[in-house]
Design a protein around this motif. Sequence first.
Motif, PDB file in Angstrom:
ATOM      1  N   SER A  24       3.496   1.825   8.962  1.00  0.00           N
ATOM      2  CA  SER A  24       2.267   1.226   8.438  1.00  0.00           C
ATOM      3  C   SER A  24       1.773   0.182   9.429  1.00  0.00           C
ATOM      4  O   SER A  24       2.538  -0.342  10.238  1.00  0.00           O
ATOM      5  CB  SER A  24       2.484   0.587   7.061  1.00  0.00           C
ATOM      6  OG  SER A  24       3.372  -0.494   7.133  1.00  0.00           O
ATOM      7  N   THR A  26      -0.964  -3.282   9.363  1.00  0.00           N
ATOM      8  CA  THR A  26      -1.741  -4.184   8.517  1.00  0.00           C
ATOM      9  C   THR A  26      -2.607  -5.074   9.390  1.00  0.00           C
ATOM     10  O   THR A  26      -2.378  -5.209  10.590  1.00  0.00           O
ATOM     11  CB  THR A  26      -0.830  -5.092   7.660  1.00  0.00           C
ATOM     12  OG1 THR A  26      -0.148  -6.004   8.513  1.00  0.00           O
ATOM     13  CG2 THR A  26       0.147  -4.290   6.825  1.00  0.00           C
ATOM     14  N   ILE A  32      -3.140  -3.442   4.252  1.00  0.00           N
ATOM     15  CA  ILE A  32      -2.774  -2.180   4.885  1.00  0.00           C
ATOM     16  C   ILE A  32      -4.005  -1.498   5.488  1.00  0.00           C
ATOM     17  O   ILE A  32      -5.012  -1.299   4.803  1.00  0.00           O
ATOM     18  CB  ILE A  32      -2.077  -1.246   3.883  1.00  0.00           C
ATOM     19  CG1 ILE A  32      -0.783  -1.902   3.358  1.00  0.00           C
ATOM     20  CG2 ILE A  32      -1.775   0.119   4.513  1.00  0.00           C
ATOM     21  CD1 ILE A  32      -0.157  -1.191   2.182  1.00  0.00           C
ATOM     22  N   TYR A  34      -3.311   1.288   7.870  1.00  0.00           N
ATOM     23  CA  TYR A  34      -2.852   2.622   8.257  1.00  0.00           C
ATOM     24  C   TYR A  34      -1.483   2.874   7.643  1.00  0.00           C
ATOM     25  O   TYR A  34      -0.645   1.975   7.584  1.00  0.00           O
ATOM     26  CB  TYR A  34      -2.729   2.730   9.790  1.00  0.00           C
ATOM     27  CG  TYR A  34      -2.001   3.984  10.238  1.00  0.00           C
ATOM     28  CD1 TYR A  34      -2.662   5.202  10.336  1.00  0.00           C
ATOM     29  CD2 TYR A  34      -0.628   3.955  10.523  1.00  0.00           C
ATOM     30  CE1 TYR A  34      -1.986   6.362  10.720  1.00  0.00           C
ATOM     31  CE2 TYR A  34       0.050   5.098  10.901  1.00  0.00           C
ATOM     32  CZ  TYR A  34      -0.628   6.296  10.997  1.00  0.00           C
ATOM     33  OH  TYR A  34       0.045   7.438  11.365  1.00  0.00           O
ATOM     34  N   VAL A  35      -1.261   4.111   7.201  1.00  0.00           N
ATOM     35  CA  VAL A  35       0.070   4.581   6.795  1.00  0.00           C
ATOM     36  C   VAL A  35       0.215   6.016   7.282  1.00  0.00           C
ATOM     37  O   VAL A  35      -0.769   6.762   7.318  1.00  0.00           O
ATOM     38  CB  VAL A  35       0.296   4.516   5.266  1.00  0.00           C
ATOM     39  CG1 VAL A  35       0.401   3.071   4.789  1.00  0.00           C
ATOM     40  CG2 VAL A  35      -0.794   5.245   4.502  1.00  0.00           C
ATOM     41  N   PHE A  39       5.252   7.703   4.997  1.00  0.00           N
ATOM     42  CA  PHE A  39       5.056   6.557   4.114  1.00  0.00           C
ATOM     43  C   PHE A  39       4.457   7.029   2.787  1.00  0.00           C
ATOM     44  O   PHE A  39       4.927   6.658   1.711  1.00  0.00           O
ATOM     45  CB  PHE A  39       4.141   5.517   4.774  1.00  0.00           C
ATOM     46  CG  PHE A  39       4.000   4.244   3.984  1.00  0.00           C
ATOM     47  CD1 PHE A  39       4.694   3.113   4.344  1.00  0.00           C
ATOM     48  CD2 PHE A  39       3.167   4.170   2.868  1.00  0.00           C
ATOM     49  CE1 PHE A  39       4.571   1.930   3.619  1.00  0.00           C
ATOM     50  CE2 PHE A  39       3.037   3.011   2.135  1.00  0.00           C
ATOM     51  CZ  PHE A  39       3.741   1.889   2.512  1.00  0.00           C
ATOM     52  N   GLY A  47      -2.902   7.923   1.254  1.00  0.00           N
ATOM     53  CA  GLY A  47      -3.476   6.940   2.160  1.00  0.00           C
ATOM     54  C   GLY A  47      -4.686   6.266   1.550  1.00  0.00           C
ATOM     55  O   GLY A  47      -4.858   5.041   1.645  1.00  0.00           O
ATOM     56  N   ILE A  51      -4.476   2.217   1.405  1.00  0.00           N
ATOM     57  CA  ILE A  51      -5.192   1.497   2.468  1.00  0.00           C
ATOM     58  C   ILE A  51      -6.190   0.544   1.826  1.00  0.00           C
ATOM     59  O   ILE A  51      -6.914   0.898   0.905  1.00  0.00           O
ATOM     60  CB  ILE A  51      -5.861   2.482   3.451  1.00  0.00           C
ATOM     61  CG1 ILE A  51      -4.761   3.176   4.265  1.00  0.00           C
ATOM     62  CG2 ILE A  51      -6.863   1.776   4.364  1.00  0.00           C
ATOM     63  CD1 ILE A  51      -5.226   4.255   5.190  1.00  0.00           C
ATOM     64  N   HIS A  55       0.201  -5.431   1.374  1.00  0.00           N
ATOM     65  CA  HIS A  55       1.500  -4.760   1.409  1.00  0.00           C
ATOM     66  C   HIS A  55       2.365  -5.128   0.203  1.00  0.00           C
ATOM     67  O   HIS A  55       3.333  -4.436  -0.116  1.00  0.00           O
ATOM     68  CB  HIS A  55       2.237  -5.067   2.714  1.00  0.00           C
ATOM     69  CG  HIS A  55       2.786  -3.847   3.373  1.00  0.00           C
ATOM     70  ND1 HIS A  55       3.814  -3.108   2.834  1.00  0.00           N
ATOM     71  CD2 HIS A  55       2.437  -3.226   4.510  1.00  0.00           C
ATOM     72  CE1 HIS A  55       4.083  -2.087   3.621  1.00  0.00           C
ATOM     73  NE2 HIS A  55       3.255  -2.128   4.644  1.00  0.00           N
TER      74      HIS A  55
END
Length: 173
Positions: A24, A26, A32, A34-35, A39, A47, A51, A55
């Motif tokens: 991920s 942040t 967040i 991106y994952v 994840f 996502g 997103i 977190h």
Amino acid sequence: METSLTNTSSSKEIILPADALLVSKTDPNSCITYVNQHFCKISGYTGKEIIGHNHDIVRNDLMPRSIYNLMWEHLKAEEEFFGYIVNTNKDGSYYWMLINVTPFYNNDTLTGYFSVRRAPLPQALEIIKPLYQSMCQTEKAASPEQQLSMSSAVLWQAITKEYQTYAEFVLSL
């Protein structure tokens, strides 16, 4: 956005596949951005669902607050952090990970944090789980002003006989 904190004392534990790398990114405020697919698969969130959330959405009651405090001390000092973390899945189950969090920069300006997680070794969790349980019990018994310092004292008492830092301890397991 709303954060979901789950009491996991009766929830199911998910064991991460040995080859899974949960990634991920942040922004500097832990939102967040991106994952990766691993994840999403492990956490149960798409996502799109996760997103934009802080977190903390995957924060788990089995985690001592003082470990998060230690992580932020490292990150604010522009140092990477290694640690054992337990997160909550969307369905209330939970999963343990060995985590590495690193600040990343664009033109010398902090733009966020990059985090990679992998499956912990079972023998490491045999040490971490009771330590974290003791730290959490200490936090619950302490006044709000003393929670972090007393929980941190439990950690340092347990590890400073052999290790000089939490990272050294974590990487030795």
